[in-house]
Design an enzyme around this catalytic site. Structure first.
Site, short mmCIF file in Angstrom:
data_model
loop_
_atom_site.label_atom_id
_atom_site.label_comp_id
_atom_site.label_asym_id
_atom_site.label_seq_id
_atom_site.Cartn_x
_atom_site.Cartn_y
_atom_site.Cartn_z
N LYS A 61 -10.45 -4.87 -5.19
CA LYS A 61 -11.00 -2.99 -5.10
C LYS A 61 -10.17 -3.00 -6.02
O LYS A 61 -10.18 -1.97 -7.08
CB LYS A 61 -11.59 -2.72 -4.38
N LYS A 86 1.08 -1.03 0.36
CA LYS A 86 -0.31 -0.05 -0.32
C LYS A 86 0.99 1.47 -0.14
O LYS A 86 0.28 1.87 -0.46
CB LYS A 86 -0.68 -0.22 0.97
N LYS A 123 -4.77 -11.37 -8.16
CA LYS A 123 -5.69 -11.78 -7.19
C LYS A 123 -6.40 -10.70 -7.44
O LYS A 123 -6.97 -9.60 -8.11
CB LYS A 123 -5.21 -10.77 -5.85
#
Ligand code: TYM
Length: 361
Positions: A229, A124, A226
């Site tokens: 979102k 992230k 994967k």
């Protein structure tokens, strides 16, 4: 739906199961197979507690106008997928303020180094900083002046907050997808560390739960590993029929097998994985055999896949539409859930405060 505030007495003897999903948008097939479908299967046999992680959502997308809506949608999707508020406690993370206090306390026992080494943090942080490489040397970038704004401390301490969600309810089983296993490992480590530092047996060590199978990783339709979102490769539970078929028909494949028993490429293996999750074993075998003898037509495989996904998602979608605007029901369920969740959370927090020496005069 019963209006009883307390759960049936027998719930007290059942093992506690806890899990949550971040309020960052609608639920997709990854959330469904990695988490929600297991929540539904477990709700009757365990003292099940499922929540919407709105505080965790703030670590990546602090958007006040979207957050409330996202929480409502996820609750509606939980119910539509089959969670029964008379069987499971359903609540919103921020409705349990004890979590926030214990998050502060547990952070005193968590190392910055171990948090910085967490794969999800590095991913992230890289995304936030726009770094594409897999280089581990992101610390310098993070410490660099204006990047501090983009990699917030909440992102770093995400695993502490997740551990608190679990430990404050003293949960033993935590149904999550494969991508969350490192966070669970950290939770166990923090539980052990706390117990041993204060010489208490306060927290059980929680484990993932997958009905005897392996933890699931639902792949994307774009050939990537994967569905997620932020990857923009999702099939959502609320996708309408046309949208869903279009997405599946556009899924990445390859030129097709040229020789019998040729190894399967990643994008095609992804379609097989999705088929395994949604179709009958004999259907999967039929397409595997067709691949092996080079007679497979990807168009047929995709049509089959879309059909079988729709069988799962369309009934959920219909119920979501009914529930989405039913704020009265949602409010009632969440108020009851918050009360139940707070009961355990307050007890655990009182124990933690006492053990740590925070005592009233
Ligand atoms: P979130 O919202 O990222 O994911 C929610 C759940 O969906 C699963 N999942 C997947 N499983 C398989 N394949 C995929 N492609 C896929 N994408 C998502 C995740 O593994 C997860 O189970 N950190 C948690 C939220 C959380 C939590 C907790 C969970 C906060 N506190 C305490 C359990 C216990 C998360 O991953 O959210």
């Amino acid at each position: 739906m019963s209006e009883n505030i307390s759960k049936p007495a027998k719930a007290a003897e059942k093992e506690v199961v806890l899990s949550g999903i971040r309020a960052t948008g609608h639920l997709h097939l990854g959330n469904y197979f990695g988490a929600l479908s297991k929540f539904v299967r477990m709700q009757h046999d365990y003292d099940s507690r499922y929540f919407v992680a709105d505080l965790h959502a703030l670590t990546t997308s602090p958007d006040p106008s979207a957050l409330h809506e996202n929480v409502r949608n996820i609750v509606a999707e939980y119910l539509a997928a089959g969670l029964n508020p008379d069987e499971a406690t359903l609540f919103v993370q921020s409705d349990v303020p004890e979590v926030s206090e214990m998050y502060l306390l547990l952070n005193m026992h968590v190392g910055i180094g171990e948090l910085m080494r967490t794969a999800s943090f590095k991913d992230k942080a890289r995304k936030a900083l726009g770094i594409n490489s897999d280089s581990d040397d992101i610390e310098k970038e993070i410490i660099g002046t204006d990047s501090n704004k983009r990699v917030n401390a909440g992102l770093l301490t995400y695993p502490t907050l997740m551990a608190v969600d679990i430990l404050i309810q003293k949960a033993k089983k935590v149904p999550v997808g494969k991508d969350q296993e490192q966070h669970l490992e950290l939770t166990r480590r923090f539980a052990r560390r706390f117990n041993s530092f204060y010489n208490v047996e306060l927290f059980p060590e929680p484990t993932n739960f997958d009905f005897g199978g392996k933890p699931v990783k639902v792949p994307g339709l774009d050939g990537s590993g994967k569905m997620g979102k932020s990857e923009g490769n999702c099939i959502y539970l609320i996708d309408d029929e046309k949208t869903l078929r279009k997405k599946v028909m556009r899924a990445v494949t390859d030129e097709g097998p040229k020789e019998p028993n040729q190894p399967v490429s990643q994008p095609v293996e992804n379609l097989f994985t999705l088929l395994e999750l949604t179709s009958a074993p004999e259907v999967v075998q039929q397409y595997r055999d067709a691949y092996a003898d080079c007679s497979i037509r990807y168009g047929d495989l995709k049509k089959q896949l879309a059909e079988d996904i729709l069988k799962i998602t369309l009934p959920i979608r219909e119920r979501v539409i009914d529930l989405q605007n039913d704020d009265v029901t949602i409010r009632r369920i969440l108020a009851r859930g918050a009360e139940q969740a707070r009961e355990t959370a307050a007890k655990t927090l009182a124990e933690v405060r006492h053990v740590m020496g925070i005592r009233r005069f």
